[in-house]
Design an enzyme around this catalytic site. Structure first.
Site, PDB file in Angstrom:
ATOM      1  N   PRO A   9       8.695   3.896  -7.442  1.00 55.99           N
ATOM      2  CA  PRO A   9       9.980   4.593  -7.520  1.00 55.99           C
ATOM      3  C   PRO A   9       9.979   5.992  -6.897  1.00 55.99           C
ATOM      4  O   PRO A   9       9.017   6.740  -7.039  1.00 55.99           O
ATOM      5  CB  PRO A   9      10.248   4.681  -9.036  1.00 55.99           C
ATOM      6  CG  PRO A   9       8.948   4.403  -9.687  1.00 55.99           C
ATOM      7  CD  PRO A   9       8.177   3.521  -8.754  1.00 55.99           C
ATOM      8  N   ASN A  10      11.068   6.262  -6.215  1.00 52.05           N
ATOM      9  CA  ASN A  10      11.367   7.565  -5.606  1.00 52.05           C
ATOM     10  C   ASN A  10      10.563   7.871  -4.346  1.00 52.05           C
ATOM     11  O   ASN A  10      10.814   8.870  -3.671  1.00 52.05           O
ATOM     12  CB  ASN A  10      11.206   8.710  -6.632  1.00 52.05           C
ATOM     13  CG  ASN A  10      12.080   8.495  -7.849  1.00 52.05           C
ATOM     14  OD1 ASN A  10      13.270   8.287  -7.707  1.00 52.05           O
ATOM     15  ND2 ASN A  10      11.507   8.499  -9.045  1.00 52.05           N
ATOM     16  N   ARG A  17      12.280  14.605  -0.793  1.00 53.66           N
ATOM     17  CA  ARG A  17      12.009  14.766  -2.217  1.00 53.66           C
ATOM     18  C   ARG A  17      10.915  15.819  -2.441  1.00 53.66           C
ATOM     19  O   ARG A  17       9.768  15.615  -2.020  1.00 53.66           O
ATOM     20  CB  ARG A  17      11.510  13.423  -2.763  1.00 53.66           C
ATOM     21  CG  ARG A  17      11.040  13.470  -4.190  1.00 53.66           C
ATOM     22  CD  ARG A  17      10.253  12.212  -4.552  1.00 53.66           C
ATOM     23  NE  ARG A  17       9.874  12.271  -5.945  1.00 53.66           N
ATOM     24  CZ  ARG A  17       8.910  11.547  -6.490  1.00 53.66           C
ATOM     25  NH1 ARG A  17       8.214  10.701  -5.757  1.00 53.66           N
ATOM     26  NH2 ARG A  17       8.631  11.674  -7.756  1.00 53.66           N
ATOM     27  N   TYR A  22       5.263  16.948  -2.246  1.00 48.42           N
ATOM     28  CA  TYR A  22       4.935  15.661  -1.622  1.00 48.42           C
ATOM     29  C   TYR A  22       4.865  15.713  -0.095  1.00 48.42           C
ATOM     30  O   TYR A  22       4.568  14.705   0.540  1.00 48.42           O
ATOM     31  CB  TYR A  22       5.951  14.600  -2.069  1.00 48.42           C
ATOM     32  CG  TYR A  22       5.919  14.366  -3.569  1.00 48.42           C
ATOM     33  CD1 TYR A  22       4.782  13.869  -4.195  1.00 48.42           C
ATOM     34  CD2 TYR A  22       7.024  14.664  -4.372  1.00 48.42           C
ATOM     35  CE1 TYR A  22       4.733  13.662  -5.565  1.00 48.42           C
ATOM     36  CE2 TYR A  22       6.994  14.462  -5.747  1.00 48.42           C
ATOM     37  CZ  TYR A  22       5.848  13.966  -6.337  1.00 48.42           C
ATOM     38  OH  TYR A  22       5.801  13.766  -7.694  1.00 48.42           O
ATOM     39  N   ASN A  73       0.703   3.131  -4.688  1.00 45.49           N
ATOM     40  CA  ASN A  73       1.201   4.355  -5.304  1.00 45.49           C
ATOM     41  C   ASN A  73       2.341   3.918  -6.216  1.00 45.49           C
ATOM     42  O   ASN A  73       3.447   3.637  -5.749  1.00 45.49           O
ATOM     43  CB  ASN A  73       1.690   5.355  -4.253  1.00 45.49           C
ATOM     44  CG  ASN A  73       2.108   6.675  -4.881  1.00 45.49           C
ATOM     45  OD1 ASN A  73       2.267   6.772  -6.106  1.00 45.49           O
ATOM     46  ND2 ASN A  73       2.294   7.699  -4.069  1.00 45.49           N
ATOM     47  N   ALA A  76       5.821   7.246 -10.877  1.00 42.51           N
ATOM     48  CA  ALA A  76       5.787   7.585 -12.309  1.00 42.51           C
ATOM     49  C   ALA A  76       5.386   6.395 -13.189  1.00 42.51           C
ATOM     50  O   ALA A  76       4.899   6.596 -14.306  1.00 42.51           O
ATOM     51  CB  ALA A  76       7.145   8.133 -12.744  1.00 42.51           C
ATOM     52  N   GLU A  97      -5.649   2.740  -6.433  1.00 38.59           N
ATOM     53  CA  GLU A  97      -4.570   3.623  -6.876  1.00 38.59           C
ATOM     54  C   GLU A  97      -4.569   4.876  -6.012  1.00 38.59           C
ATOM     55  O   GLU A  97      -5.609   5.512  -5.850  1.00 38.59           O
ATOM     56  CB  GLU A  97      -4.821   4.014  -8.341  1.00 38.59           C
ATOM     57  CG  GLU A  97      -3.847   5.046  -8.873  1.00 38.59           C
ATOM     58  CD  GLU A  97      -4.228   5.563 -10.263  1.00 38.59           C
ATOM     59  OE1 GLU A  97      -5.358   5.291 -10.745  1.00 38.59           O
ATOM     60  OE2 GLU A  97      -3.392   6.266 -10.858  1.00 38.59           O
ATOM     61  N   HIS A  99      -2.280   8.607  -4.957  1.00 41.00           N
ATOM     62  CA  HIS A  99      -1.197   9.567  -5.202  1.00 41.00           C
ATOM     63  C   HIS A  99      -1.246  10.651  -4.142  1.00 41.00           C
ATOM     64  O   HIS A  99      -2.325  11.124  -3.792  1.00 41.00           O
ATOM     65  CB  HIS A  99      -1.328  10.213  -6.587  1.00 41.00           C
ATOM     66  CG  HIS A  99      -1.283   9.206  -7.686  1.00 41.00           C
ATOM     67  ND1 HIS A  99      -0.111   8.626  -8.105  1.00 41.00           N
ATOM     68  CD2 HIS A  99      -2.283   8.645  -8.409  1.00 41.00           C
ATOM     69  CE1 HIS A  99      -0.387   7.749  -9.059  1.00 41.00           C
ATOM     70  NE2 HIS A  99      -1.693   7.734  -9.262  1.00 41.00           N
ATOM     71  N   ARG A 106      -0.988  18.923 -12.495  1.00 41.11           N
ATOM     72  CA  ARG A 106       0.448  19.069 -12.698  1.00 41.11           C
ATOM     73  C   ARG A 106       0.804  18.938 -14.187  1.00 41.11           C
ATOM     74  O   ARG A 106       0.059  19.379 -15.033  1.00 41.11           O
ATOM     75  CB  ARG A 106       1.178  18.048 -11.811  1.00 41.11           C
ATOM     76  CG  ARG A 106       0.884  18.244 -10.323  1.00 41.11           C
ATOM     77  CD  ARG A 106       1.614  17.227  -9.473  1.00 41.11           C
ATOM     78  NE  ARG A 106       3.059  17.323  -9.645  1.00 41.11           N
ATOM     79  CZ  ARG A 106       3.906  16.347  -9.318  1.00 41.11           C
ATOM     80  NH1 ARG A 106       3.453  15.233  -8.767  1.00 41.11           N
ATOM     81  NH2 ARG A 106       5.196  16.492  -9.533  1.00 41.11           N
TER      82      ARG A 106
HETATM   83  C1  DQA Z   1       2.986  10.430  -7.412  1.00 42.11           C
HETATM   84  C2  DQA Z   1       2.691  11.220  -8.695  1.00 42.11           C
HETATM   85  C3  DQA Z   1       3.540  10.732  -9.848  1.00 42.11           C
HETATM   86  O1  DQA Z   1       3.257  11.479 -11.020  1.00 42.11           O
HETATM   87  C4  DQA Z   1       5.009  10.877  -9.516  1.00 42.11           C
HETATM   88  O2  DQA Z   1       5.788  10.378 -10.564  1.00 42.11           O
HETATM   89  C5  DQA Z   1       5.361  10.261  -8.215  1.00 42.11           C
HETATM   90  C6  DQA Z   1       4.471  10.450  -7.082  1.00 42.11           C
HETATM   91  C7  DQA Z   1       2.231  11.010  -6.198  1.00 42.11           C
HETATM   92  O3  DQA Z   1       2.137  10.291  -5.198  1.00 42.11           O
HETATM   93  O4  DQA Z   1       1.772  12.135  -6.223  1.00 42.11           O
HETATM   94  O5  DQA Z   1       6.430   9.658  -8.073  1.00 42.11           O
HETATM   95  O6  DQA Z   1       2.568   9.092  -7.599  1.00 42.11           O
END
Ligand code: DQA
Length: 147
Positions: A9-10, A17, A22, A73, A76, A97, A99, A106
């Site tokens: 998501p996102n 964003r 990011y 990735n 959240a 995994e 990020h 954070r």
């Molecule tokens: C994320 C870190 C997560 O905590 C966050 O909710 C994201 C992006 C990252 O790539 O740093 O959506 O996965």
């Protein structure tokens, strides 16, 4: 052999964003770089992004049939989706995994990953290079099977 790069998501909004966290690159431009990298490493590559938990779970299930490994990735969902964790545990292919941000520096809730225990490893904090490091890690993992 095919590698699947999955974004949760996102992450479709990368570039606009929270760029201070990011970065300014879009998901598509990162994916283009990963495509080139995969080709030079001799892999096929596929991409999938979904803002929904079910969409991600369905694609993980499919990946067990058509992919050698996954770079994920989960956004959240990383921090609370037991359903995605169970999907990773259910499939027998390695999942790395990744990020973009350093989740350990954070908010408190980002320090916990419920998917980490069922992934073969985790990479965080290197922006788009987290995905690239993930490719090398997965390549190494897939190579272990031939040894
Ligand atoms: C994320 C870190 C997560 O905590 C966050 O909710 C994201 C992006 C990252 O790539 O740093 O959506 O996965």
């Amino acid at each position: 052999m095919k590698i699947l790069v999955m974004n949760g998501p996102n992450l479709n909004l990368l570039g606009e964003r929270e760029p201070a966290i990011y970065g300014g690159e879009t998901m598509n431009s990162i994916n283009d770089e990963l495509r080139g990298m995969a080709a030079s490493m001799g892999y096929e590559i596929a991409f999938f992004q979904s803002n929904s938990e079910g969409g991600l779970i369905d694609r993980l299930h499919e990946a067990r049939l058509d992919c050698a490994g996954v770079i994920l990735n989960a956004g959240a969902y990383t921090h609370y989706s037991y359903a995605i964790r169970d999907a990773i545990a259910a499939i027998k292919i390695p999942v790395v995994e990744v990020h973009l941000s350093n989740v350990n520096s954070r908010d408190e809730f980002r320090k916990n990953s419920v998917i980490a225990p069922v992934c073969c490893g985790s990479i965080a904090g290197f922006g788009k290079y987290s995905y690239m490091l993930g490719m090398y890690a997965l390549d190494n993992k897939l190579g272990e099977k031939d040894e």
